[in-house]
Design a protein around this motif. Structure first.
Motif, PDB file in Angstrom:
ATOM      1  N   VAL A  45       0.779  -1.073   0.001  1.00  0.00           N
ATOM      2  CA  VAL A  45      -0.211   0.033  -0.027  1.00  0.00           C
ATOM      3  C   VAL A  45       0.942   1.299  -0.052  1.00  0.00           C
ATOM      4  CG1 VAL A  45      -1.725   1.101   1.358  1.00  0.00           C
ATOM      5  CG2 VAL A  45      -1.907  -1.175   1.042  1.00  0.00           C
ATOM      6  N   GLY A  46       1.782   1.445   0.873  1.00  0.00           N
ATOM      7  CA  GLY A  46       2.744   2.617   0.868  1.00  0.00           C
ATOM      8  C   GLY A  46       3.524   2.768  -0.371  1.00  0.00           C
ATOM      9  N   GLY A  47       4.040   1.465  -1.091  1.00  0.00           N
ATOM     10  CA  GLY A  47       4.827   1.574  -2.107  1.00  0.00           C
ATOM     11  C   GLY A  47       3.972   2.124  -3.447  1.00  0.00           C
ATOM     12  N   ALA A  48       2.710   1.696  -3.698  1.00  0.00           N
ATOM     13  CA  ALA A  48       2.071   2.280  -4.566  1.00  0.00           C
ATOM     14  C   ALA A  48       1.621   3.763  -4.236  1.00  0.00           C
ATOM     15  CB  ALA A  48       0.592   1.565  -4.346  1.00  0.00           C
ATOM     16  N   ALA A  49       1.508   4.241  -2.777  1.00  0.00           N
ATOM     17  CA  ALA A  49       1.153   5.598  -2.563  1.00  0.00           C
ATOM     18  C   ALA A  49       2.304   6.499  -3.045  1.00  0.00           C
ATOM     19  CB  ALA A  49       0.858   5.680  -1.232  1.00  0.00           C
ATOM     20  N   MET A  50       3.682   5.766  -2.715  1.00  0.00           N
ATOM     21  CA  MET A  50       4.756   6.439  -3.039  1.00  0.00           C
ATOM     22  C   MET A  50       5.024   6.913  -4.806  1.00  0.00           C
ATOM     23  SD  MET A  50       7.368   4.556  -0.467  1.00  0.00           S
ATOM     24  CE  MET A  50       9.039   5.196  -1.098  1.00  0.00           C
ATOM     25  N   VAL A  51       4.709   5.799  -5.295  1.00  0.00           N
ATOM     26  CA  VAL A  51       4.504   6.340  -6.767  1.00  0.00           C
ATOM     27  C   VAL A  51       3.824   7.103  -7.072  1.00  0.00           C
ATOM     28  CG1 VAL A  51       4.560   4.979  -9.012  1.00  0.00           C
ATOM     29  CG2 VAL A  51       5.706   4.056  -7.337  1.00  0.00           C
ATOM     30  N   VAL A  52       2.572   7.087  -6.689  1.00  0.00           N
ATOM     31  CA  VAL A  52       1.568   8.027  -7.164  1.00  0.00           C
ATOM     32  C   VAL A  52       1.777   9.288  -6.698  1.00  0.00           C
ATOM     33  CG1 VAL A  52      -1.120   8.627  -7.017  1.00  0.00           C
ATOM     34  CG2 VAL A  52      -0.273   6.239  -7.388  1.00  0.00           C
ATOM     35  N   ALA A  53       2.168   9.608  -5.335  1.00  0.00           N
ATOM     36  CA  ALA A  53       2.789  11.087  -4.776  1.00  0.00           C
ATOM     37  C   ALA A  53       3.796  11.257  -5.479  1.00  0.00           C
ATOM     38  CB  ALA A  53       3.153  10.491  -3.286  1.00  0.00           C
ATOM     39  N   GLY A  54       4.626  10.585  -6.186  1.00  0.00           N
ATOM     40  CA  GLY A  54       5.845  11.254  -6.853  1.00  0.00           C
ATOM     41  C   GLY A  54       5.363  11.914  -7.983  1.00  0.00           C
ATOM     42  N   TYR A  55       4.339  11.170  -8.799  1.00  0.00           N
ATOM     43  CA  TYR A  55       3.469  11.778  -9.979  1.00  0.00           C
ATOM     44  C   TYR A  55       2.722  13.053  -9.618  1.00  0.00           C
ATOM     45  CZ  TYR A  55       0.952  11.997 -14.180  1.00  0.00           C
ATOM     46  OH  TYR A  55       0.188  12.365 -15.265  1.00  0.00           O
ATOM     47  N   VAL A  80      10.854   7.544 -11.557  1.00  0.00           N
ATOM     48  CA  VAL A  80      10.250   7.392 -12.834  1.00  0.00           C
ATOM     49  C   VAL A  80       9.160   8.083 -13.000  1.00  0.00           C
ATOM     50  CG1 VAL A  80       9.554   5.736 -14.577  1.00  0.00           C
ATOM     51  CG2 VAL A  80      11.340   4.904 -13.016  1.00  0.00           C
ATOM     52  N   SER A  81       8.166   8.086 -12.097  1.00  0.00           N
ATOM     53  CA  SER A  81       7.007   8.736 -12.148  1.00  0.00           C
ATOM     54  C   SER A  81       7.391  10.400 -11.953  1.00  0.00           C
ATOM     55  CB  SER A  81       6.062   8.369 -10.947  1.00  0.00           C
ATOM     56  OG  SER A  81       6.583   8.764  -9.573  1.00  0.00           O
ATOM     57  N   MET A  82       8.446  10.683 -11.301  1.00  0.00           N
ATOM     58  CA  MET A  82       8.662  11.924 -11.363  1.00  0.00           C
ATOM     59  C   MET A  82       9.294  12.628 -12.675  1.00  0.00           C
ATOM     60  SD  MET A  82      10.586  11.991  -7.616  1.00  0.00           S
ATOM     61  CE  MET A  82      11.396  13.392  -7.694  1.00  0.00           C
ATOM     62  N   MET A  83       9.893  11.612 -13.266  1.00  0.00           N
ATOM     63  CA  MET A  83      10.332  12.175 -14.681  1.00  0.00           C
ATOM     64  C   MET A  83       9.273  12.354 -15.513  1.00  0.00           C
ATOM     65  SD  MET A  83      13.598  10.082 -15.883  1.00  0.00           S
ATOM     66  CE  MET A  83      13.482   8.310 -14.965  1.00  0.00           C
ATOM     67  N   LEU A  84       7.943  11.567 -15.326  1.00  0.00           N
ATOM     68  CA  LEU A  84       6.847  11.657 -16.384  1.00  0.00           C
ATOM     69  C   LEU A  84       6.118  13.019 -16.015  1.00  0.00           C
ATOM     70  CD1 LEU A  84       5.328   9.868 -18.232  1.00  0.00           C
ATOM     71  CD2 LEU A  84       4.186   8.961 -16.268  1.00  0.00           C
ATOM     72  N   THR A  85       6.529  13.736 -14.853  1.00  0.00           N
ATOM     73  CA  THR A  85       5.683  15.190 -14.651  1.00  0.00           C
ATOM     74  C   THR A  85       6.238  16.346 -15.695  1.00  0.00           C
ATOM     75  OG1 THR A  85       7.292  15.648 -13.039  1.00  0.00           O
ATOM     76  CG2 THR A  85       5.279  14.434 -12.348  1.00  0.00           C
ATOM     77  N   ALA A  86       7.140  16.005 -16.232  1.00  0.00           N
ATOM     78  CA  ALA A  86       7.798  17.150 -17.046  1.00  0.00           C
ATOM     79  C   ALA A  86       6.866  17.399 -18.441  1.00  0.00           C
ATOM     80  CB  ALA A  86       9.470  17.128 -17.411  1.00  0.00           C
ATOM     81  N   ASP A  87       7.034  18.368 -19.045  1.00  0.00           N
ATOM     82  CA  ASP A  87       6.383  18.607 -20.378  1.00  0.00           C
ATOM     83  C   ASP A  87       6.775  17.324 -21.312  1.00  0.00           C
ATOM     84  OD1 ASP A  87       5.266  20.670 -19.452  1.00  0.00           O
ATOM     85  OD2 ASP A  87       6.606  22.088 -20.181  1.00  0.00           O
ATOM     86  N   TRP A  90       2.808  14.990  -6.569  1.00  0.00           N
ATOM     87  CA  TRP A  90       3.163  16.114  -5.739  1.00  0.00           C
ATOM     88  C   TRP A  90       4.625  16.179  -5.766  1.00  0.00           C
ATOM     89  CZ3 TRP A  90      -0.504  12.832  -3.034  1.00  0.00           C
ATOM     90  CH2 TRP A  90      -1.732  13.595  -2.860  1.00  0.00           C
ATOM     91  N   ASP A  91       5.343  15.497  -6.823  1.00  0.00           N
ATOM     92  CA  ASP A  91       6.843  15.532  -7.333  1.00  0.00           C
ATOM     93  C   ASP A  91       7.479  14.842  -6.126  1.00  0.00           C
ATOM     94  OD1 ASP A  91       8.133  16.518  -9.661  1.00  0.00           O
ATOM     95  OD2 ASP A  91       9.405  17.619  -7.910  1.00  0.00           O
ATOM     96  N   ALA A  92       8.910  15.566  -5.995  1.00  0.00           N
ATOM     97  CA  ALA A  92       9.622  14.893  -4.972  1.00  0.00           C
ATOM     98  C   ALA A  92       9.029  15.020  -3.307  1.00  0.00           C
ATOM     99  CB  ALA A  92      11.086  15.732  -5.035  1.00  0.00           C
ATOM    100  N   GLU A  93       8.500  16.102  -3.192  1.00  0.00           N
ATOM    101  CA  GLU A  93       8.000  16.230  -1.624  1.00  0.00           C
ATOM    102  C   GLU A  93       6.990  15.289  -1.468  1.00  0.00           C
ATOM    103  OE1 GLU A  93       7.959  18.466  -3.925  1.00  0.00           O
ATOM    104  OE2 GLU A  93       9.467  20.070  -3.285  1.00  0.00           O
ATOM    105  N   GLY A  94       6.123  15.016  -2.472  1.00  0.00           N
ATOM    106  CA  GLY A  94       5.119  13.789  -2.181  1.00  0.00           C
ATOM    107  C   GLY A  94       5.644  12.321  -1.837  1.00  0.00           C
ATOM    108  N   GLY A  95       6.731  12.306  -2.709  1.00  0.00           N
ATOM    109  CA  GLY A  95       7.351  10.809  -2.735  1.00  0.00           C
ATOM    110  C   GLY A  95       8.173  10.887  -1.250  1.00  0.00           C
ATOM    111  N   TRP A  96       8.929  11.878  -0.615  1.00  0.00           N
ATOM    112  CA  TRP A  96       9.598  11.782   0.495  1.00  0.00           C
ATOM    113  C   TRP A  96       8.607  11.434   1.763  1.00  0.00           C
ATOM    114  CZ3 TRP A  96      14.346  10.774   1.383  1.00  0.00           C
ATOM    115  CH2 TRP A  96      15.146  11.100   0.654  1.00  0.00           C
ATOM    116  N   ILE A  97       7.625  12.229   1.375  1.00  0.00           N
ATOM    117  CA  ILE A  97       6.566  12.250   2.821  1.00  0.00           C
ATOM    118  C   ILE A  97       6.051  10.741   2.652  1.00  0.00           C
ATOM    119  CG2 ILE A  97       4.160  12.740   3.630  1.00  0.00           C
ATOM    120  CD1 ILE A  97       5.029  15.701   2.477  1.00  0.00           C
TER     121      ILE A  97
END
Length: 359
Positions: A154-164, A215-222, A166-173
């Motif tokens: 559950v936490g791993g899935a939340a980390m990937v979605v949060a990175g996409y 990987v999900s954080m890379m996806l947030t760029a244009d 809310w970017d890096a801050e969401g991933g760390w939290i």
């Protein structure tokens, strides 16, 4: 059968023989006894006149053999062993199955990447959850380490979605909350080996979902889809170059105690292939990218991919297994495919941010 019957003639003469214990029966008995005790005629030795010298020599050689049972005859000298034929190098896995599965996975990844980004995030989440399941299952089977899978998944899935989202801050939290959930979840079991289990759980949080969050954080760029494609291409090309060059020219072991199949020549192949692919990708796929940046990125990817592969090989050596799973024919498990991708994701994300910005 006793000794008195040996050599007794059959038929009428046998009825005339005295019974056991009876007295001699006179002349008839004497005649019978004479027949029994008549000596054999002595035949004088006659030279082998009818045989030639070769026959006599062969018989003499036969007679000159061992006289006693414990004497062993002299064995003929064995012919020198012939060297075995040189064997052609073969791959350690089923190449047809590996290529088929690789093409199928590539089609799913690229199709989801350029159709709907959210679908690609779902593919990453699925890979993370399956990878965590493989890792925790092997730890339980081989080492008896009880890592709670539910908070990890559950936490791993939340980390990937949060990175996409809310970017890096969401991933760390999300990572901090997942690690805390592992510590609390493990408290529902007996305290024995608590420190060992939660340490393995925190390691799993960092090793699989946290690294995948980049990987999900890379996806947030244009141009996020092209950045992720560059990351995937460089990693795959690096692994392919290492395999092809190492299989054809590899003679010097890179890390024999960790992964005997890897060679220094294979590492040079990974570097060369990845640098060429990096120059092409940065020049033609990434906006504002240049070829020399791609050379540096290819070098970094070859290093990170090789270290990631060696890192998972070290884990498997410690666990005493060859593959983390059997889900992918010709490849092993999901973790056997993520071993070089996971540590490469933060490297490519960071270099892209430095070279062309976060987008």
């Amino acid at each position: 059968m006793n000794d008195s019957t040996w050599g007794t003639p059959q038929g009428a003469g046998y009825r005339g023989a005295p019974e056991f214990g009876a007295a001699p029966a006179g002349p008839a008995h004497d005649v019978y006894g004479a027949q029994q005790t008549r000596p054999m005629p002595i035949v004088p030795d006659v030279p082998d006149a009818g045989r030639d010298a070769d026959d006599r020599n062969r018989e003499a050689a036969h007679v000159s053999g061992p006289l006693f049972r414990d004497e062993k005859p002299q064995e003929p000298m064995a012919a020198p062993p012939t060297p075995p034929p040189a064997q052609k190098k073969r791959a350690g896995r089923d190449l047809r199955a590996a290529i088929g599965v690789g093409v199928g996975l590539g089609a799913v990844v690229i199709g989801s990447l350029f159709v709907v980004k959210a679908v690609f995030v779902g593919v990453v989440v699925l890979a993370v959850v399956v990878g965590l399941w493989e890792l925790t299952s092997r730890l339980k089977e081989r080492k008896g380490v009880s890592v709670p899978l539910v908070p990890l998944a559950v936490g791993g899935a939340a980390m990937v979605v949060a990175g996409y989202v809310w970017d890096a801050e969401g991933g760390w939290i999300a990572m901090a909350l997942t690690a805390l959930a592992v510590l609390v979840w493990r408290m529902t079991e007996p305290p024995e080996n608590y420190l060992r289990d939660v340490t393995a759980g925190v390691f799993a949080v960092f090793y699989v979902p946290f690294l995948a969050t980049f990987v999900s954080m890379m996806l947030t760029a244009d141009d996020g889809a092209w950045r992720v494609l560059t990351f995937l291409l460089l990693t795959v090309v690096s692994d392919t170059g290492a395999y092809a060059v190492g299989w054809r020219f590899g003679t010097h072991k890179l890390a024999p105690r960790i992964s005997p199949g890897k060679t220094r020549e294979g590492l040079f192949g990974a570097v060369g292939f990845a640098m060429v692919a990096g120059a092409l990708c940065m020049q033609f796929l990434i906006e504002d990218g240049t070829w020399w940046q791609g050379l540096l990125m290819g070098l970094a990817v070859a290093a990170s991919a090789t270290l990631g592969d060696l890192g998972e090989s070290m884990i498997k050596r410690d666990l005493g297994i060859k593959d983390m799973g059997t889900l992918l024919p010709g490849h092993g498990g999901i973790m056997d495919r993520l071993d070089s991708l996971l540590p490469t994701a933060p490297v490519v994300w960071l270099l892209l941010v430095v070279f062309v910005g976060s987008g």
